[in-house]
Write an enzyme that holds these catalytic residues in place. Structure first.
Site, PDB file in Angstrom:
ATOM      1  N   PHE A  76      44.137 -15.422   9.403  1.00 23.94           N
ATOM      2  CA  PHE A  76      44.950 -14.395  10.064  1.00 23.94           C
ATOM      3  C   PHE A  76      44.338 -13.966  11.396  1.00 23.94           C
ATOM      4  O   PHE A  76      45.011 -13.906  12.421  1.00 23.94           O
ATOM      5  CB  PHE A  76      45.068 -13.156   9.175  1.00 23.94           C
ATOM      6  CG  PHE A  76      46.336 -13.082   8.365  1.00 23.94           C
ATOM      7  CD1 PHE A  76      47.579 -13.298   8.929  1.00 23.94           C
ATOM      8  CD2 PHE A  76      46.285 -12.749   7.020  1.00 23.94           C
ATOM      9  CE1 PHE A  76      48.742 -13.205   8.177  1.00 23.94           C
ATOM     10  CE2 PHE A  76      47.436 -12.655   6.256  1.00 23.94           C
ATOM     11  CZ  PHE A  76      48.665 -12.881   6.839  1.00 23.94           C
ATOM     12  N   ASP A  80      45.487 -14.659  15.195  1.00 23.71           N
ATOM     13  CA  ASP A  80      45.869 -13.527  16.033  1.00 23.71           C
ATOM     14  C   ASP A  80      45.110 -13.534  17.358  1.00 23.71           C
ATOM     15  O   ASP A  80      45.677 -13.212  18.411  1.00 23.71           O
ATOM     16  CB  ASP A  80      45.603 -12.222  15.272  1.00 23.71           C
ATOM     17  CG  ASP A  80      46.161 -11.010  16.001  1.00 23.71           C
ATOM     18  OD1 ASP A  80      47.389 -10.896  16.130  1.00 23.71           O
ATOM     19  OD2 ASP A  80      45.351 -10.174  16.458  1.00 23.71           O
ATOM     20  N   ASP A  84      45.478 -13.316  22.473  1.00 17.26           N
ATOM     21  CA  ASP A  84      44.881 -12.277  23.309  1.00 17.26           C
ATOM     22  C   ASP A  84      44.831 -12.678  24.777  1.00 17.26           C
ATOM     23  O   ASP A  84      44.661 -11.835  25.638  1.00 17.26           O
ATOM     24  CB  ASP A  84      43.450 -11.955  22.830  1.00 17.26           C
ATOM     25  CG  ASP A  84      43.441 -11.047  21.611  1.00 17.26           C
ATOM     26  OD1 ASP A  84      44.515 -10.518  21.267  1.00 17.26           O
ATOM     27  OD2 ASP A  84      42.364 -10.861  21.010  1.00 17.26           O
ATOM     28  N   ARG A 157      55.742  -8.807  26.538  1.00 19.52           N
ATOM     29  CA  ARG A 157      54.691  -8.867  27.564  1.00 19.52           C
ATOM     30  C   ARG A 157      55.175  -9.635  28.794  1.00 19.52           C
ATOM     31  O   ARG A 157      54.914  -9.239  29.931  1.00 19.52           O
ATOM     32  CB  ARG A 157      53.445  -9.540  26.985  1.00 19.52           C
ATOM     33  CG  ARG A 157      52.787  -8.771  25.843  1.00 19.52           C
ATOM     34  CD  ARG A 157      51.466  -9.413  25.455  1.00 19.52           C
ATOM     35  NE  ARG A 157      50.898  -8.820  24.248  1.00 19.52           N
ATOM     36  CZ  ARG A 157      50.882  -9.399  23.058  1.00 19.52           C
ATOM     37  NH1 ARG A 157      51.415 -10.610  22.917  1.00 19.52           N
ATOM     38  NH2 ARG A 157      50.351  -8.795  22.027  1.00 19.52           N
ATOM     39  N   ARG A 173      56.789  -4.761  14.732  1.00 19.13           N
ATOM     40  CA  ARG A 173      55.396  -4.801  14.261  1.00 19.13           C
ATOM     41  C   ARG A 173      55.308  -4.989  12.746  1.00 19.13           C
ATOM     42  O   ARG A 173      54.298  -5.489  12.238  1.00 19.13           O
ATOM     43  CB  ARG A 173      54.713  -3.497  14.673  1.00 19.13           C
ATOM     44  CG  ARG A 173      53.221  -3.469  14.426  1.00 19.13           C
ATOM     45  CD  ARG A 173      52.479  -4.263  15.471  1.00 19.13           C
ATOM     46  NE  ARG A 173      51.046  -4.013  15.352  1.00 19.13           N
ATOM     47  CZ  ARG A 173      50.172  -4.863  14.836  1.00 19.13           C
ATOM     48  NH1 ARG A 173      50.584  -6.049  14.394  1.00 19.13           N
ATOM     49  NH2 ARG A 173      48.899  -4.558  14.767  1.00 19.13           N
ATOM     50  N   ASN A 219      46.014   0.303  11.755  1.00 18.70           N
ATOM     51  CA  ASN A 219      45.534  -0.721  12.669  1.00 18.70           C
ATOM     52  C   ASN A 219      45.682  -0.300  14.117  1.00 18.70           C
ATOM     53  O   ASN A 219      44.785  -0.522  14.937  1.00 18.70           O
ATOM     54  CB  ASN A 219      46.286  -2.024  12.410  1.00 18.70           C
ATOM     55  CG  ASN A 219      45.743  -3.167  13.234  1.00 18.70           C
ATOM     56  OD1 ASN A 219      46.311  -3.529  14.260  1.00 18.70           O
ATOM     57  ND2 ASN A 219      44.630  -3.743  12.800  1.00 18.70           N
ATOM     58  N   SER A 223      42.517   0.096  16.601  1.00 19.93           N
ATOM     59  CA  SER A 223      42.395  -0.874  17.694  1.00 19.93           C
ATOM     60  C   SER A 223      42.736  -0.280  19.055  1.00 19.93           C
ATOM     61  O   SER A 223      42.771  -1.014  20.049  1.00 19.93           O
ATOM     62  CB  SER A 223      43.300  -2.079  17.425  1.00 19.93           C
ATOM     63  OG  SER A 223      44.661  -1.694  17.395  1.00 19.93           O
ATOM     64  N   LYS A 226      40.205  -0.914  21.950  1.00 23.86           N
ATOM     65  CA  LYS A 226      40.173  -2.345  22.260  1.00 23.86           C
ATOM     66  C   LYS A 226      41.411  -2.756  23.046  1.00 23.86           C
ATOM     67  O   LYS A 226      41.323  -3.493  24.030  1.00 23.86           O
ATOM     68  CB  LYS A 226      40.067  -3.129  20.947  1.00 23.86           C
ATOM     69  CG  LYS A 226      40.107  -4.634  21.091  1.00 23.86           C
ATOM     70  CD  LYS A 226      40.138  -5.304  19.722  1.00 23.86           C
ATOM     71  CE  LYS A 226      40.362  -6.800  19.858  1.00 23.86           C
ATOM     72  NZ  LYS A 226      40.992  -7.376  18.689  1.00 23.86           N
ATOM     73  N   ARG A 230      41.996  -4.067  27.226  1.00 20.80           N
ATOM     74  CA  ARG A 230      42.555  -5.337  27.696  1.00 20.80           C
ATOM     75  C   ARG A 230      43.963  -5.173  28.283  1.00 20.80           C
ATOM     76  O   ARG A 230      44.637  -6.151  28.568  1.00 20.80           O
ATOM     77  CB  ARG A 230      42.552  -6.377  26.574  1.00 20.80           C
ATOM     78  CG  ARG A 230      43.527  -6.172  25.455  1.00 20.80           C
ATOM     79  CD  ARG A 230      43.609  -7.463  24.608  1.00 20.80           C
ATOM     80  NE  ARG A 230      44.703  -7.411  23.677  1.00 20.80           N
ATOM     81  CZ  ARG A 230      44.586  -7.319  22.370  1.00 20.80           C
ATOM     82  NH1 ARG A 230      43.390  -7.227  21.816  1.00 20.80           N
ATOM     83  NH2 ARG A 230      45.652  -7.311  21.585  1.00 20.80           N
TER      84      ARG A 230
END
Length: 337
Positions: A76, A80, A84, A157, A173, A219, A223, A226, A230
Protein backbone atom coordinates in the site's frame (compact mmCIF):
# COMPACT_ATOMS: atom_id res chain seq x y z
CA UNK A 1 2.22 18.55 15.92
CA UNK A 2 -0.94 17.25 14.19
CA UNK A 3 0.29 13.67 14.66
CA UNK A 4 -0.07 14.19 18.42
CA UNK A 5 -3.70 15.31 18.27
CA UNK A 6 -5.71 13.07 20.60
CA UNK A 7 -8.95 11.72 19.18
CA UNK A 8 -9.88 9.70 22.28
CA UNK A 9 -10.86 6.58 20.35
CA UNK A 10 -13.23 4.54 22.58
CA UNK A 11 -12.03 1.21 21.17
CA UNK A 12 -9.20 -0.78 22.77
CA UNK A 13 -6.11 -1.45 20.71
CA UNK A 14 -5.19 -5.06 19.97
CA UNK A 15 -2.08 -6.56 18.39
CA UNK A 16 -1.22 -9.96 16.96
CA UNK A 17 0.85 -12.10 19.34
CA UNK A 18 3.06 -12.88 16.32
CA UNK A 19 3.98 -9.26 15.63
CA UNK A 20 7.63 -9.48 16.76
CA UNK A 21 8.44 -12.25 14.29
CA UNK A 22 6.53 -10.53 11.47
CA UNK A 23 8.33 -7.24 12.07
CA UNK A 24 11.72 -8.98 11.93
CA UNK A 25 10.91 -10.53 8.54
CA UNK A 26 8.98 -7.70 6.90
CA UNK A 27 11.62 -6.62 4.38
CA UNK A 28 12.02 -10.02 2.72
CA UNK A 29 8.95 -9.74 0.49
CA UNK A 30 9.44 -6.19 -0.92
CA UNK A 31 13.14 -6.88 -1.44
CA UNK A 32 12.39 -10.09 -3.34
CA UNK A 33 10.28 -8.11 -5.80
CA UNK A 34 12.76 -5.26 -6.24
CA UNK A 35 10.45 -2.77 -4.51
CA UNK A 36 13.16 -1.98 -1.97
CA UNK A 37 16.62 -1.83 -3.51
CA UNK A 38 18.87 0.06 -1.12
CA UNK A 39 19.69 0.21 2.57
CA UNK A 40 18.38 3.77 2.68
CA UNK A 41 15.03 2.71 1.24
CA UNK A 42 14.89 -0.20 3.67
CA UNK A 43 15.57 2.09 6.62
CA UNK A 44 12.91 4.51 5.45
CA UNK A 45 10.41 1.68 5.04
CA UNK A 46 11.08 0.39 8.53
CA UNK A 47 10.46 3.85 10.01
CA UNK A 48 6.94 3.67 8.64
CA UNK A 49 6.06 0.80 10.96
CA UNK A 50 3.91 -1.06 8.45
CA UNK A 51 4.33 -4.44 10.12
CA UNK A 52 3.13 -2.83 13.34
CA UNK A 53 0.10 -1.50 11.46
CA UNK A 54 -0.71 -4.92 10.01
CA UNK A 55 -0.47 -6.57 13.42
CA UNK A 56 -3.00 -4.04 14.71
CA UNK A 57 -5.33 -4.36 11.73
CA UNK A 58 -5.22 -8.17 11.94
CA UNK A 59 -4.78 -8.95 15.65
CA UNK A 60 -6.36 -12.38 15.11
CA UNK A 61 -3.79 -13.41 12.48
CA UNK A 62 -0.48 -15.22 12.90
CA UNK A 63 2.06 -16.95 10.65
CA UNK A 64 1.42 -16.77 6.91
CA UNK A 65 -1.92 -15.02 7.42
CA UNK A 66 -0.25 -12.15 9.28
CA UNK A 67 2.58 -12.09 6.72
CA UNK A 68 0.00 -11.49 4.00
CA UNK A 69 -1.31 -8.52 5.98
CA UNK A 70 2.21 -7.16 6.45
CA UNK A 71 2.94 -7.51 2.74
CA UNK A 72 -0.30 -5.73 1.90
CA UNK A 73 0.57 -2.80 4.17
CA UNK A 74 4.08 -2.62 2.68
CA UNK A 75 2.60 -2.68 -0.81
CA UNK A 76 0.00 0.00 0.00
CA UNK A 77 2.57 2.57 1.07
CA UNK A 78 5.14 1.74 -1.60
CA UNK A 79 2.39 2.13 -4.19
CA UNK A 80 1.13 5.37 -2.66
CA UNK A 81 4.63 6.88 -2.65
CA UNK A 82 4.80 6.43 -6.42
CA UNK A 83 2.35 9.31 -6.79
CA UNK A 84 4.24 11.84 -4.66
CA UNK A 85 6.19 13.07 -7.69
CA UNK A 86 5.27 14.18 -11.21
CA UNK A 87 3.32 10.98 -11.90
CA UNK A 88 0.73 12.00 -9.31
CA UNK A 89 0.09 15.21 -11.25
CA UNK A 90 -0.49 13.44 -14.56
CA UNK A 91 -3.82 11.65 -15.06
CA UNK A 92 -2.39 9.85 -18.10
CA UNK A 93 0.65 8.47 -16.24
CA UNK A 94 -1.45 7.63 -13.22
CA UNK A 95 -3.97 5.76 -15.36
CA UNK A 96 -1.17 3.89 -17.12
CA UNK A 97 0.25 2.63 -13.83
CA UNK A 98 -3.05 1.87 -12.09
CA UNK A 99 -4.27 -0.04 -15.15
CA UNK A 100 -1.06 -2.07 -15.19
CA UNK A 101 -1.59 -3.00 -11.53
CA UNK A 102 -5.34 -3.60 -11.78
CA UNK A 103 -4.76 -6.02 -14.66
CA UNK A 104 -3.76 -8.58 -12.03
CA UNK A 105 -7.44 -8.78 -11.07
CA UNK A 106 -8.22 -10.23 -14.50
CA UNK A 107 -5.46 -12.81 -14.92
CA UNK A 108 -1.70 -13.39 -15.11
CA UNK A 109 0.46 -10.36 -15.80
CA UNK A 110 2.98 -10.17 -18.66
CA UNK A 111 6.65 -10.35 -17.60
CA UNK A 112 7.00 -6.72 -18.71
CA UNK A 113 4.59 -5.49 -16.02
CA UNK A 114 6.25 -3.26 -13.40
CA UNK A 115 7.40 -4.81 -10.11
CA UNK A 116 4.72 -2.94 -8.17
CA UNK A 117 2.12 -4.72 -10.33
CA UNK A 118 3.74 -8.11 -9.80
CA UNK A 119 3.69 -7.39 -6.08
CA UNK A 120 -0.03 -6.74 -6.21
CA UNK A 121 -0.58 -9.88 -8.30
CA UNK A 122 1.15 -11.95 -5.63
CA UNK A 123 -0.99 -10.42 -2.90
CA UNK A 124 -4.17 -10.88 -4.92
CA UNK A 125 -3.42 -14.54 -5.56
CA UNK A 126 -2.79 -15.22 -1.88
CA UNK A 127 -5.78 -13.11 -0.88
CA UNK A 128 -8.20 -15.26 -2.86
CA UNK A 129 -6.87 -18.60 -1.57
CA UNK A 130 -9.68 -20.45 0.17
CA UNK A 131 -12.23 -17.67 -0.36
CA UNK A 132 -15.49 -18.04 -2.30
CA UNK A 133 -15.89 -16.63 -5.83
CA UNK A 134 -18.49 -14.20 -4.47
CA UNK A 135 -16.00 -12.83 -1.95
CA UNK A 136 -13.33 -12.46 -4.63
CA UNK A 137 -15.72 -10.58 -6.92
CA UNK A 138 -16.74 -8.24 -4.11
CA UNK A 139 -13.14 -7.58 -3.13
CA UNK A 140 -12.03 -7.05 -6.73
CA UNK A 141 -14.72 -4.38 -7.04
CA UNK A 142 -13.30 -2.61 -4.01
CA UNK A 143 -9.80 -2.76 -5.47
CA UNK A 144 -10.99 -1.23 -8.76
CA UNK A 145 -12.58 1.65 -6.84
CA UNK A 146 -9.29 2.16 -5.00
CA UNK A 147 -7.27 2.42 -8.22
CA UNK A 148 -9.82 4.72 -9.86
CA UNK A 149 -9.51 7.12 -6.94
CA UNK A 150 -5.86 7.75 -7.79
CA UNK A 151 -6.84 8.92 -11.26
CA UNK A 152 -9.39 11.30 -9.74
CA UNK A 153 -6.69 12.74 -7.45
CA UNK A 154 -4.30 13.19 -10.37
CA UNK A 155 -6.94 15.00 -12.40
CA UNK A 156 -7.49 17.43 -9.53
CA UNK A 157 -3.77 18.18 -9.33
CA UNK A 158 -3.36 18.41 -13.13
CA UNK A 159 -6.21 20.88 -13.49
CA UNK A 160 -5.00 22.77 -10.41
CA UNK A 161 -8.52 22.60 -9.03
CA UNK A 162 -8.19 21.55 -5.39
CA UNK A 163 -11.33 20.38 -3.70
CA UNK A 164 -13.31 23.24 -2.16
CA UNK A 165 -15.92 21.07 -0.45
CA UNK A 166 -15.28 18.57 2.33
CA UNK A 167 -18.21 16.48 1.09
CA UNK A 168 -16.78 16.28 -2.45
CA UNK A 169 -13.35 15.43 -1.09
CA UNK A 170 -14.69 12.72 1.20
CA UNK A 171 -16.44 11.03 -1.74
CA UNK A 172 -13.10 10.69 -3.56
CA UNK A 173 -10.87 10.02 -0.56
CA UNK A 174 -13.05 7.15 0.68
CA UNK A 175 -11.61 5.14 -2.19
CA UNK A 176 -7.92 6.10 -2.07
CA UNK A 177 -7.56 5.66 1.69
CA UNK A 178 -7.72 1.91 1.01
CA UNK A 179 -9.77 0.98 4.06
CA UNK A 180 -12.25 -1.27 2.30
CA UNK A 181 -9.61 -3.61 0.82
CA UNK A 182 -7.92 -3.58 4.24
CA UNK A 183 -11.11 -4.71 5.95
CA UNK A 184 -11.68 -7.32 3.23
CA UNK A 185 -8.33 -8.90 4.03
CA UNK A 186 -9.37 -9.33 7.67
CA UNK A 187 -11.84 -11.97 6.49
CA UNK A 188 -9.13 -13.77 4.53
CA UNK A 189 -6.66 -13.53 7.41
CA UNK A 190 -9.28 -14.95 9.78
CA UNK A 191 -10.58 -17.57 7.36
CA UNK A 192 -14.19 -16.42 7.54
CA UNK A 193 -16.65 -14.52 5.34
CA UNK A 194 -19.39 -12.21 6.46
CA UNK A 195 -22.68 -13.51 4.95
CA UNK A 196 -22.92 -11.95 1.52
CA UNK A 197 -26.61 -11.13 1.79
CA UNK A 198 -25.82 -9.02 4.88
CA UNK A 199 -22.78 -7.20 3.53
CA UNK A 200 -24.75 -4.42 1.81
CA UNK A 201 -27.29 -4.03 4.64
CA UNK A 202 -27.85 -0.49 5.90
CA UNK A 203 -26.30 -1.18 9.30
CA UNK A 204 -23.13 -2.85 8.03
CA UNK A 205 -22.69 -0.30 5.24
CA UNK A 206 -22.96 2.54 7.75
CA UNK A 207 -20.42 0.89 10.07
CA UNK A 208 -17.96 0.46 7.22
CA UNK A 209 -18.34 4.04 6.07
CA UNK A 210 -17.63 5.26 9.58
CA UNK A 211 -14.48 3.14 9.66
CA UNK A 212 -13.42 4.62 6.34
CA UNK A 213 -14.16 8.22 7.34
CA UNK A 214 -12.41 7.94 10.69
CA UNK A 215 -9.33 6.49 9.00
CA UNK A 216 -9.08 9.21 6.41
CA UNK A 217 -9.61 11.97 8.98
CA UNK A 218 -6.93 10.53 11.23
CA UNK A 219 -4.61 10.25 8.23
CA UNK A 220 -5.22 13.78 7.00
CA UNK A 221 -4.47 15.29 10.40
CA UNK A 222 -1.36 13.14 10.89
CA UNK A 223 -0.01 13.89 7.40
CA UNK A 224 -0.82 17.61 7.40
CA UNK A 225 2.73 18.87 7.94
CA UNK A 226 4.14 16.46 5.37
CA UNK A 227 1.56 17.43 2.76
CA UNK A 228 1.93 21.15 3.39
CA UNK A 229 5.70 20.78 2.90
CA UNK A 230 5.27 19.25 -0.56
CA UNK A 231 2.53 21.66 -1.67
CA UNK A 232 -0.42 19.26 -1.48
CA UNK A 233 -3.75 21.13 -1.31
CA UNK A 234 -6.17 18.21 -1.00
CA UNK A 235 -6.16 17.59 2.74
CA UNK A 236 -9.30 17.85 4.82
CA UNK A 237 -7.77 20.39 7.18
CA UNK A 238 -6.91 22.68 4.27
CA UNK A 239 -10.22 22.10 2.52
CA UNK A 240 -12.21 23.04 5.63
CA UNK A 241 -10.13 26.19 5.87
CA UNK A 242 -10.94 27.14 2.28
CA UNK A 243 -14.60 26.16 2.56
CA UNK A 244 -15.36 27.95 5.83
CA UNK A 245 -12.52 30.41 6.30
CA UNK A 246 -11.37 28.53 9.39
CA UNK A 247 -7.94 28.54 10.95
CA UNK A 248 -5.86 25.38 10.96
CA UNK A 249 -6.62 24.77 14.65
CA UNK A 250 -10.35 25.34 14.11
CA UNK A 251 -10.36 22.86 11.23
CA UNK A 252 -8.55 20.22 13.30
CA UNK A 253 -10.98 20.77 16.19
CA UNK A 254 -13.88 20.26 13.79
CA UNK A 255 -12.36 17.00 12.55
CA UNK A 256 -12.00 15.82 16.16
CA UNK A 257 -15.70 16.53 16.69
CA UNK A 258 -16.59 14.70 13.47
CA UNK A 259 -14.61 11.63 14.53
CA UNK A 260 -16.23 11.65 17.98
CA UNK A 261 -19.74 11.90 16.51
CA UNK A 262 -19.08 9.10 14.04
CA UNK A 263 -17.74 6.79 16.71
CA UNK A 264 -20.78 7.40 18.91
CA UNK A 265 -22.91 6.36 15.95
CA UNK A 266 -20.65 3.35 15.37
CA UNK A 267 -21.23 2.05 18.88
CA UNK A 268 -24.97 2.49 18.40
CA UNK A 269 -24.86 0.58 15.12
CA UNK A 270 -22.96 -2.25 16.79
CA UNK A 271 -25.84 -2.69 19.20
CA UNK A 272 -28.15 -3.23 16.21
CA UNK A 273 -26.26 -6.24 14.85
CA UNK A 274 -28.28 -8.85 16.80
CA UNK A 275 -31.40 -7.42 15.17
CA UNK A 276 -29.70 -7.62 11.78
CA UNK A 277 -28.98 -11.29 12.39
CA UNK A 278 -32.63 -11.82 13.23
CA UNK A 279 -33.96 -9.96 10.19
CA UNK A 280 -31.68 -11.84 7.79
CA UNK A 281 -32.35 -15.12 9.59
CA UNK A 282 -28.68 -15.94 10.04
CA UNK A 283 -27.82 -19.38 11.33
CA UNK A 284 -25.34 -19.93 14.16
CA UNK A 285 -22.31 -20.06 11.87
CA UNK A 286 -23.34 -16.92 10.02
CA UNK A 287 -23.95 -15.07 13.28
CA UNK A 288 -20.46 -16.02 14.41
CA UNK A 289 -18.99 -14.72 11.13
CA UNK A 290 -20.84 -11.44 11.53
CA UNK A 291 -19.55 -11.07 15.08
CA UNK A 292 -16.01 -11.79 13.92
CA UNK A 293 -16.44 -9.16 11.21
CA UNK A 294 -17.28 -6.66 13.93
CA UNK A 295 -14.49 -7.63 16.32
CA UNK A 296 -11.72 -8.77 13.97
CA UNK A 297 -12.28 -6.57 10.90
CA UNK A 298 -14.13 -3.29 11.43
CA UNK A 299 -13.11 -2.44 15.00
CA UNK A 300 -9.39 -3.12 14.48
CA UNK A 301 -9.21 -0.98 11.36
CA UNK A 302 -10.37 1.99 13.48
CA UNK A 303 -8.31 1.45 16.62
CA UNK A 304 -5.31 0.08 14.73
CA UNK A 305 -5.14 3.14 12.51
CA UNK A 306 -5.33 5.46 15.51
CA UNK A 307 -2.52 3.86 17.49
CA UNK A 308 -0.32 3.42 14.43
CA UNK A 309 -0.69 7.04 13.35
CA UNK A 310 0.49 8.16 16.79
CA UNK A 311 3.65 6.03 16.66
CA UNK A 312 4.60 5.74 12.98
CA UNK A 313 7.61 7.62 11.68
CA UNK A 314 5.94 8.06 8.27
CA UNK A 315 4.72 11.53 9.11
CA UNK A 316 7.75 13.03 10.84
CA UNK A 317 9.92 15.70 9.24
CA UNK A 318 12.83 13.38 8.43
CA UNK A 319 10.56 10.94 6.62
CA UNK A 320 8.91 13.72 4.62
CA UNK A 321 12.33 15.02 3.57
CA UNK A 322 13.39 11.57 2.38
CA UNK A 323 10.15 11.20 0.44
CA UNK A 324 10.69 14.46 -1.40
CA UNK A 325 14.32 13.78 -2.31
CA UNK A 326 14.91 13.35 -6.03
CA UNK A 327 17.03 10.24 -5.54
CA UNK A 328 14.31 8.46 -3.65
CA UNK A 329 11.68 9.37 -6.25
CA UNK A 330 13.94 8.14 -9.05
CA UNK A 331 14.39 4.84 -7.24
CA UNK A 332 10.64 4.44 -6.87
CA UNK A 333 10.05 5.53 -10.45
CA UNK A 334 12.50 2.99 -11.84
CA UNK A 335 10.61 0.24 -10.03
CA UNK A 336 7.32 1.29 -11.58
CA UNK A 337 8.16 1.16 -15.24
Amino acid sequence: MPQDVDFHIPLPGRQSPDHTRAEAEQLAWPRSLGLIKSDAAAERHLRGGYADLASRFYPHATGADLDLGVDLMSWFFLFDDLFDGPRGESPEETRHLTDAVAAALDGPLPPSAPPIAHGFADIWQRECEGMTPAWCLRTARHWRNYFEGYVDEAESRFLNTPYDSAAHYLAMRRHTIGVQPTVDLAERAGRFEVPHRVFDSAVLSAMLQIAVDVNLMLNDVASLDKEEARGELNNMVMILGREHGWSRDRSISHIQDEVHARLEQFLLLESCLPKVSEIYQLDAGEREALERYRTDAVRPVISGSYYWHRSSGRYDAEFALAASSQGYLEELGSSAR
